[in-house]
Design an enzyme around this catalytic site. Structure first.
Site, short mmCIF file in Angstrom:
data_model
loop_
_atom_site.label_atom_id
_atom_site.label_comp_id
_atom_site.label_asym_id
_atom_site.label_seq_id
_atom_site.Cartn_x
_atom_site.Cartn_y
_atom_site.Cartn_z
N HIS A 1 -8.43 -28.62 -34.78
CA HIS A 1 -9.48 -27.80 -34.19
C HIS A 1 -10.19 -28.53 -33.05
CE1 HIS A 1 -8.78 -24.81 -37.23
NE2 HIS A 1 -8.98 -25.69 -38.19
N LYS B 1 0.83 -1.20 0.00
CA LYS B 1 0.00 0.00 0.00
C LYS B 1 0.87 1.25 0.00
CE LYS B 1 -3.53 2.49 2.65
NZ LYS B 1 -4.55 2.41 3.73
#
Length: 508
Positions: free
Chosen positions: A270, A140
């Site tokens: 595919h 922070k």
């Protein structure tokens, strides 16, 4: 004011000390003072560096069996004070709180403890409190403090110290803060999922490290990313960078091959198998897998569950393909396969052990258990007068494994543990069947004596009629249609054997 900040005091409290000695040496050389706890303090002092104990700073010993060590205003005030804020400076001076400019900390091994099968009590004790609080506080206040939240950041910190000495820019501190929040969010997600798993998930909390930007997504105009540890499952021995579409096919390939124990070779395009065969040798399995559809094999992904030898590699090398995956290759086979510079050659180390699947949907996500059900002989319910013979049973189970991994609606035709053809992704089961029959016939396969597998039930008897007229004499399907009797009746009247599994394998 300058965004360059000097490191004067470092709080160090870690479990993983490999690589820490170099960092401590670099900091000590710059005159940085150390603050630590327990074993880390002893480690620092063993290297000959002075180190103040946290309990001497706070005036409190480690209490509650080590649950409370660093949770004190003199520690968190030292981290969270804003160096350019006059009020903060006054309070720091008033309460004699030293500023802490670098925090190096790691967390109790919660995930590893859960994975070890430890007791609930032991798992709870591995929920870190002090460490996670230090990480959040330092991250922070990244404008003034560097946070190193795991051993993964030891090397970047050492590099920074070697290049810049005991100072950093705001961009560097922000990067370390970002990495720290990745650590804390992943840790919290793991804890939440542990508590949430008993009755099924109430919320989706997923944290995966190792983000990798792909060249692009499915198409060049789309961005693509992979989140995961590819190197845990595979080693790439050769070839170009793996693409987004390669990864989708690789995922489909490893899921399919995991179904087979005998020497098997599969070719995927595919996400669907266009060729697969089980044979006595890998070379023979390759030959018959390719025969299933030599056209679609062009540019495909190849996978096998056995060692690729020279004989197999010589045949494989005759076609163009994108990727080959195997548990091993002999030296001569590898030399052959590496003749094409872009060909991707992968060694698979382990199966996919994940038990859940996720995909984006609307403004959220769908999650489900992976389809890990594998039907065996015991799951086959004979519903026709004509029973299936042992050879048909082998083919039916073989075909059923393939149809499980084919896009719905799906039909698979097989014979002699070889894929003859499949119809995949069709809007009707009849269309899927007709596609499969036409494809098999176009490659010269005789469907007399072949078997058919369907991923879901037949709503009408038309599919078994079409299949029978093409020469197919055994069928495997889940059953469950209100017209199952019509399908069974057609089979009984025309000498077709059929078994029902009761398990549907939709794959959308």
């Amino acid at each position: 004011m300058s965004d360059i900040k000097k490191i004067k005091t470092a709080l160090v409290s870690v479990y993983h000390k490999d690589g820490l000695d170099e960092i401590l040496a670099l900091l000590n050389k710059e005159g940085v003072q150390f603050l630590s706890t327990g074993g880390t303090q002893s480690f620092i002092e063993s290297l000959g560096y002075p180190c103040q104990a946290v309990e001497d700073l706070t005036g409190y010993p480690s209490i509650l069996g080590g649950r409370v060590k660093t949770l004190h205003p003199k520690v968190f005030g030292g981290i969270l004070n804003r160096r350019e804020n006059e009020s903060d400076r006054e309070q720091i001076k008033q309460y004699e709180i030293p500023s802490i400019d670098l925090v190096i900390v790691d967390l109790y091994p919660f995930v590893d403890t859960v994975a070890s099968g430890a007791s609930h009590e032991d798992i709870i004790e591995k929920i870190d409190i002090g460490g996670i609080s230090l990480i959040r506080a330092a991250a922070k206040n990244y404008r003034d403090v560097i946070i190193v939240a795991s051993k993964a950041q030891y090397a970047p910190l050492a590099s920074l110290l070697r290049e810049n000495g005991a100072q950093s820019s705001i961009d560097q501190r922000r990067w370390f803060a970002k990495e720290a929040f990745a650590v804390s969010s992943s840790y919290d997600s793991s804890i939440f999922n542990y508590f949430d798993e008993e009755n099924g998930p109430s919320a989706l909390r997923v944290a995966i490290d190792g983000a990798k930007a792909m060249r692009y997504g499915e198409n060049p105009h789309q961005r693509g990313y992979f989140f995961g540890d590819f190197n845990k499952m595979f080693t790439q021995l050769h070839g170009k960078e793996i693409s987004y579409n390669n990864l989708l096919d690789i995922d489909a390939a490893v899921s399919l091959i995991a179904e087979f124990e005998q020497p098997t070779f599969a070719i995927l395009k595919h996400n669907n198998a266009c060729g697969i065969a089980t044979r006595a040798t890998i070379a023979e399995a390759w030959r018959d897998a390719l025969a299933g559809d030599p056209v679609s094999a062009f540019g495909g992904v190849l996978i096998t569950n056995g060692t690729v030898d020279e004989a197999a590699a010589e045949e494989i090398n005759k076609i163009f393909f994108e990727v080959i995956i195997a548990p091993n290759y002999d030296d001569k086979a590898l030399a052959i396969l590496e003749q094409k510079k872009n060909r991707i050659v992968l060694v698979q180390h382990c199966p996919n052990t994940s038990t859940m699947q996720f995909r984006s949907c609307l403004n959220g996500a769908l999650g489900q258990e992976r389809d890990l059900r594998v039907e065996t002989v015991d799951d086959l319910k004979q519903v026709t007068k004509l029973p299936v013979d042992p050879a048909q049973v082998n083919d039916l189970l073989f075909a059923n494994k393939i149809v499980k991994h084919s896009k719905s609606n799906a039909i698979v035709l097989a014979k002699g543990c070889q894929l003859y053809a499949s119809g995949v992704g069709q809007t009707s089961r009849v269309d899927a069947l007709k596609q499969a029959i036409a494809k098999a016939q176009s490659f010269g396969f005789d469907l007399n004596g072949a078997v058919m597998a369907s991923d879901a039930f037949f709503p009408f008897a038309d599919c078994v009629q079409i299949a029978h007229e093409a020469g197919i004499n055994a069928v495997i399907q889940p059953g469950g249609s209100i017209r199952d009797n019509e399908t069974i009746e057609y089979c009984d009247n025309n000498g077709v054997a059929m078994v029902i599994t009761g398990i549907r394998h939709f794959k959308h």
